[in-house]
Design a protein around this motif. Sequence first.
Motif, PDB file in Angstrom:
ATOM      1  N   UNK A 147      -6.708   9.135  -2.594  1.00  0.00           N
ATOM      2  CA  UNK A 147      -6.157   7.852  -2.153  1.00  0.00           C
ATOM      3  C   UNK A 147      -5.537   7.952  -0.757  1.00  0.00           C
ATOM      4  N   UNK A 148      -5.027   9.120  -0.427  1.00  0.00           N
ATOM      5  CA  UNK A 148      -4.310   9.268   0.841  1.00  0.00           C
ATOM      6  C   UNK A 148      -5.190   9.104   2.070  1.00  0.00           C
ATOM      7  N   UNK A 149      -6.333   9.778   2.170  1.00  0.00           N
ATOM      8  CA  UNK A 149      -7.159   9.524   3.348  1.00  0.00           C
ATOM      9  C   UNK A 149      -7.703   8.095   3.379  1.00  0.00           C
ATOM     10  N   UNK A 150      -7.934   7.531   2.196  1.00  0.00           N
ATOM     11  CA  UNK A 150      -8.437   6.162   2.127  1.00  0.00           C
ATOM     12  C   UNK A 150      -7.399   5.149   2.607  1.00  0.00           C
ATOM     13  N   UNK A 157       0.828  -1.198   0.000  1.00  0.00           N
ATOM     14  CA  UNK A 157       0.000   0.000   0.000  1.00  0.00           C
ATOM     15  C   UNK A 157       0.864   1.251   0.000  1.00  0.00           C
ATOM     16  N   UNK A 158       1.917   1.253   0.801  1.00  0.00           N
ATOM     17  CA  UNK A 158       2.850   2.392   0.815  1.00  0.00           C
ATOM     18  C   UNK A 158       3.495   2.566  -0.553  1.00  0.00           C
ATOM     19  N   UNK A 167      -9.776  -0.151   1.140  1.00  0.00           N
ATOM     20  CA  UNK A 167      -8.949   0.651   0.243  1.00  0.00           C
ATOM     21  C   UNK A 167      -9.039   0.120  -1.183  1.00  0.00           C
ATOM     22  N   UNK A 168      -9.015  -1.189  -1.345  1.00  0.00           N
ATOM     23  CA  UNK A 168      -9.101  -1.782  -2.683  1.00  0.00           C
ATOM     24  C   UNK A 168     -10.393  -1.357  -3.378  1.00  0.00           C
ATOM     25  N   UNK A 169     -11.474  -1.245  -2.633  1.00  0.00           N
ATOM     26  CA  UNK A 169     -12.747  -0.796  -3.200  1.00  0.00           C
ATOM     27  C   UNK A 169     -12.647   0.661  -3.667  1.00  0.00           C
ATOM     28  N   UNK A 170     -12.010   1.499  -2.860  1.00  0.00           N
ATOM     29  CA  UNK A 170     -11.830   2.896  -3.256  1.00  0.00           C
ATOM     30  C   UNK A 170     -10.951   2.982  -4.511  1.00  0.00           C
TER      31      UNK A 170
END
Length: 131
Positions: A76-79, A44-45, A109-112
């Motif tokens: 993407x960052x807040x997610x 993710x990072x 996160x993957x959904x976002x």
Amino acid sequence: MAGQWVPRDQDELTAGWRLWLELGSSVWPRPDWDGSPDEAVRGLRELLQACDDVLAEYLAAGGSAEAEVAGLVWSLHPAAGWIRELWAGDTTPLDGERLALLHGDLAGFAEHALGVRTLLAEGGGWGSLTL
């Protein structure tokens, strides 16, 4: 994720395409995962860094920070941020309950990310490609 993305110009379209490709990378742990939450969020990072790099190159080439593609990257960052903060540095072995929590966080996160990819594909004209 509801909405529509319409690129302003060829440069934003190109940035959108590159972002779409990056978001195709999995946020799920790699096959060599050591079982720790810290290692699970490493991908993710790396994904966020790659997306930030796409945006930085777009802006450095004269793209606008007001462009919708910038907003998509920033979304993407807040997610992902709270997931990284929660799990990064955690090397405690996962039990069933914590594994389910980590999986749920990554799935959110993957959904976002899939929503962002869908917007990019539809607005970029490559919606017929497999997401």
